[in-house]
Design a protein around this motif. Structure first.
Motif, PDB file in Angstrom:
ATOM      1  N   LEU A  10      35.141  27.818  57.971  1.00 40.85           N
ATOM      2  CA  LEU A  10      33.896  27.051  57.811  1.00 40.85           C
ATOM      3  C   LEU A  10      32.735  28.005  57.543  1.00 40.85           C
ATOM      4  O   LEU A  10      32.650  29.078  58.149  1.00 40.85           O
ATOM      5  CB  LEU A  10      33.596  26.230  59.083  1.00 40.85           C
ATOM      6  CG  LEU A  10      34.534  25.059  59.378  1.00 40.85           C
ATOM      7  CD1 LEU A  10      34.219  24.482  60.762  1.00 40.85           C
ATOM      8  CD2 LEU A  10      34.423  23.989  58.316  1.00 40.85           C
TER       9      LEU A  10
ATOM     10  N   SER B 174      27.274  25.445  58.605  1.00 43.68           N
ATOM     11  CA  SER B 174      27.642  24.221  57.882  1.00 43.68           C
ATOM     12  C   SER B 174      27.842  23.021  58.818  1.00 43.68           C
ATOM     13  O   SER B 174      27.845  21.885  58.378  1.00 43.68           O
ATOM     14  CB  SER B 174      28.905  24.438  57.045  1.00 43.68           C
ATOM     15  OG  SER B 174      30.009  24.720  57.882  1.00 43.68           O
TER      16      SER B 174
ATOM     17  N   THR C 160      34.287  16.170  60.750  1.00 44.39           N
ATOM     18  CA  THR C 160      34.804  17.051  59.697  1.00 44.39           C
ATOM     19  C   THR C 160      36.268  17.397  59.965  1.00 44.39           C
ATOM     20  O   THR C 160      37.112  17.370  59.065  1.00 44.39           O
ATOM     21  CB  THR C 160      33.947  18.333  59.599  1.00 44.39           C
ATOM     22  OG1 THR C 160      32.592  17.964  59.401  1.00 44.39           O
ATOM     23  CG2 THR C 160      34.406  19.230  58.467  1.00 44.39           C
TER      24      THR C 160
END
Length: 149
Positions: free
Chosen positions: A30, A34, A44
């Motif tokens: 990642l 983010s 996510t």
């Protein structure tokens, strides 16, 4: 984790400690910054690993099961109950019939269940255990060189 639900940084660290190798590689990949909240992290993660969720099997899965040629009653029973436990809903009444239908017509247990039907899963399990013991004894005797008709 519920105790620390207000501490998002701690929640993210605890979440990370629960991941396996593939998910950790995903997490390490990642981009910095983010993800801005624990909720976003779980969403996510969920969207990335949705394919890891096991969908319940439909009831028809039991109808397609049968004892495999040369397989033991124990092997069939294990496969059947594993599948049965993955079906969502209460289909205990169907278990007896679908288990019986999966047995070969000439199988002693199928004949027994036809001649003297059981009315509960407990009775079915007891009958299966009885026939599994007989089968195991026959396999042991066969291994000792005794001829079994």
């Amino acid at each position: 984790m519920a105790v620390h639900s207000k501490n998002e940084a701690l929640m993210c660290k605890v979440f990370l400690s629960s991941l396996g190798p593939v998910a950790i590689r995903w997490f390490d990949g990642l981009r910095a910054g983010s993800i801005s909240s624990f909720k976003e992290l779980t969403q996510t993660f969920g969207s990335r690993f949705i394919t890891c969720n096991r969908a319940p099997h439909p009831l028809a899965s039991l109808l397609s099961m049968s004892i495999r040629d040369g397989a033991t009653l124990k092997a069939y029973s294990n496969r059947y109950w594993e599948m049965f436990n993955e079906i969502k809903g209460d289909f205990k009444d169907m278990a007896i019939n679908t288990f019986k239908l999966g047995l070969l017509a000439e199988h002693g247990l199928r004949k027994s269940l036809t001649g003297k039907p059981v009315t509960s899963i407990c009775q079915l399990m007891d009958r299966i255990d009885k026939y599994k013991r007989v089968e195991e004894e026959q396999l042991q005797d066969k291994g000792k060189g005794k001829i079994i008709p």
